[in-house]
Structures are given as structure tokens and as C-alpha cells.
Design a protein around this motif. Structure first.
Motif, PDB file in Angstrom:
ATOM      1  N   GLN A 227       0.821  -1.211   0.000  1.00 48.59           N
ATOM      2  CA  GLN A 227       0.000   0.000   0.000  1.00 48.59           C
ATOM      3  C   GLN A 227       0.860   1.268   0.000  1.00 48.59           C
ATOM      4  O   GLN A 227       0.460   2.288  -0.540  1.00 48.59           O
TER       5      GLN A 227
ATOM      6  N   LYS B  99       1.608   2.298  -3.444  1.00 44.64           N
ATOM      7  CA  LYS B  99       0.461   2.675  -4.266  1.00 44.64           C
ATOM      8  C   LYS B  99      -0.031   4.056  -3.840  1.00 44.64           C
ATOM      9  O   LYS B  99       0.721   5.017  -3.875  1.00 44.64           O
ATOM     10  N   GLU B 100      -1.272   4.142  -3.417  1.00 47.50           N
ATOM     11  CA  GLU B 100      -1.921   5.416  -3.099  1.00 47.50           C
ATOM     12  C   GLU B 100      -1.177   6.217  -2.047  1.00 47.50           C
ATOM     13  O   GLU B 100      -0.964   7.420  -2.204  1.00 47.50           O
TER      14      GLU B 100
ATOM     15  N   LEU C 256      -9.632   6.560 -11.686  1.00 46.26           N
ATOM     16  CA  LEU C 256     -10.406   6.726 -10.458  1.00 46.26           C
ATOM     17  C   LEU C 256     -11.804   7.276 -10.732  1.00 46.26           C
ATOM     18  O   LEU C 256     -12.755   6.946 -10.023  1.00 46.26           O
TER      19      LEU C 256
ATOM     20  N   HIS D 285     -13.539   6.048  -1.540  1.00 42.55           N
ATOM     21  CA  HIS D 285     -12.346   6.491  -2.257  1.00 42.55           C
ATOM     22  C   HIS D 285     -12.152   8.005  -2.229  1.00 42.55           C
ATOM     23  O   HIS D 285     -11.301   8.535  -2.949  1.00 42.55           O
TER      24      HIS D 285
ATOM     25  N   HIS E 187      -8.576   8.988  -1.394  1.00 43.01           N
ATOM     26  CA  HIS E 187      -7.673   8.778  -2.524  1.00 43.01           C
ATOM     27  C   HIS E 187      -7.827   9.914  -3.529  1.00 43.01           C
ATOM     28  O   HIS E 187      -6.849  10.441  -4.051  1.00 43.01           O
ATOM     29  N   TYR E 188      -9.065  10.304  -3.796  1.00 42.76           N
ATOM     30  CA  TYR E 188      -9.333  11.410  -4.719  1.00 42.76           C
ATOM     31  C   TYR E 188      -8.659  12.697  -4.222  1.00 42.76           C
ATOM     32  O   TYR E 188      -7.995  13.403  -4.989  1.00 42.76           O
TER      33      TYR E 188
ATOM     34  N   LEU F  19      -4.840  12.412  -4.468  1.00 45.00           N
ATOM     35  CA  LEU F  19      -4.419  12.378  -5.869  1.00 45.00           C
ATOM     36  C   LEU F  19      -4.517  13.754  -6.525  1.00 45.00           C
ATOM     37  O   LEU F  19      -3.601  14.182  -7.228  1.00 45.00           O
TER      38      LEU F  19
END
Length: 188
Positions: free
Chosen positions: A25, A28-29, A138, A158, A161-162, A165
Motif C-alpha cells: 500500500q 500505491k496510493e 479513479l 475512495h 484517494h481522490y 491524488l
């Protein structure tokens, strides 16, 4: 403060993970804003278990391979939530080796500085392309084609994450703009 502790608790707040899953993890994000190595994660997992913030079960894979699957305890949830709502002071500084080199740019020739800028610009542009591709992937998760002008659902799993990002994209866009703007200083 052991921020890694809260990153791990936050991941396990979502779902059960093995140490390997947690390490993945961070590639990743989470890697857009925080990093941790395998050698940091496993000792932190042991501490969290000792502190009663996590527990684990042993899962057998194949005939002999055992792995620990970690879950957050009620005490871990309480500690994570208390940390999440506490105000965060601004960091003194963020480490940026390229900016340190810029501070000492007088030690370089014009050509060396230009090469350094070009390399950094190329890296930042590649990262920006990667982030924008991730962003496009996404959007369907939210069931929309574009997010501009549309309110995100606060309860969406999510949303974090948005937010991370879009901040990473803005950071890289700003860096690319700054590099492009100042590259002319090194052209004769």
C-alpha cells in the motif's frame, strides 16, 4: 510522534492486511504523500500489537507458509480517530534535494544547470502523466466522467484517494510550471 503508526492503523481501519499487503500500500496510493520501508513497517506492527492497538491471526498458505493477518482493535480505532481530528502544525520544511541543489546552483556551469533542470522537468512530467492516468482510472469509481463542478460524496470510500491524488497532481503541475518558467535562465 510515530506517524507510521497512524498510517498503519488507518490502513487496517479499512480492512485486514498482512505485513506484505501494508508494504504494498505504501507503493500505491499512500506513496503520493508518505513513504515507509519494509524494515520500518514490521517493527511498527510488532509495537502496535504489544500496545494492544492491533491483533493478528496466523493464516496458512499452501502447505507450510504462514502469514500474519492484522486487524485493528477498538483501542486502535479510538487512538486513530483521536489523532485524525487533532490539528496538525505545518512541517518546518519538506526535504527536496533538487531545491537544495538549486540553492547552490552557483557552483555549476550554465550547461550543467540546464541539464539538471531538463532532467528534473522530464521526471516531473512523467510523474504528472502517471498521476493523471491514475486520476482518469479513479473517475469511473465515482460513477462520473469528470469531477470538476460536481460535489463528491463525503461517505464514498475512495474520497481520501481522490483528495490526495488531486493534491499530488496540483503539486506536480506547479513544479513543472516553475521549472519551465526558470529554465530560460540557463539558455545562452
Amino acid at each position: 510522534m510515530r506517524v507510521l503508526k497512524f498510517a498503519i492503523l488507518g490502513l487496517l481501519y479499512r480492512q485486514e492486511y498482512s505485513g506484505y499487503d501494508i508494504t504494498s500500500q505504501f507503493k500505491k496510493e499512500i506513496g503520493q504523500f508518505w513513504s515507509a520501508k519494509h524494515s520500518q513497517i514490521y517493527p511498527e506492527l510488532r509495537k502496535l500489537v504489544e500496545e494492544g492497538l492491533l491483533h493478528f491471526r496466523t493464516q496458512i498458505q499452501g502447505e507450510k507458509l504462514e502469514k500474519k493477518m492484522y486487524t485493528i482493535t477498538d483501542a486502535g480505532r479510538k487512538e486513530l480517530l483521536a489523532w485524525a481530528v487533532s490539528p496538525e502544525p505545518l512541517p518546518e520544511t519538506e526535504k527536496d534535494a533538487f531545491m537544495l541543489k538549486m540553492y547552490f546552483i552557483h557552483t555549476l556551469s550554465r550547461e550543467e544547470a540546464h541539464t539538471l533542470f531538463e532532467h528534473q522537468l522530464h521526471q516531473r512530467q512523467e510523474k504528472l502523466v502517471h498521476l493523471e492516468e491514475e486520476y482518469q482510472q479513479l473517475l469511473p469509481v465515482f460513477g462520473i466522467e469528470r469531477t470538476e463542478g460536481k460535489m463528491m460524496n463525503f461517505d464514498h470510500p475512495h474520497l481520501g484517494h481522490y483528495l490526495v491524488l488531486t493534491k499530488a497532481i496540483a503539486r506536480e503541475q506547479s513544479y513543472v510550471q516553475w521549472l519551465t518558467q526558470h529554465m530560460q535562465l540557463f539558455v545562452q
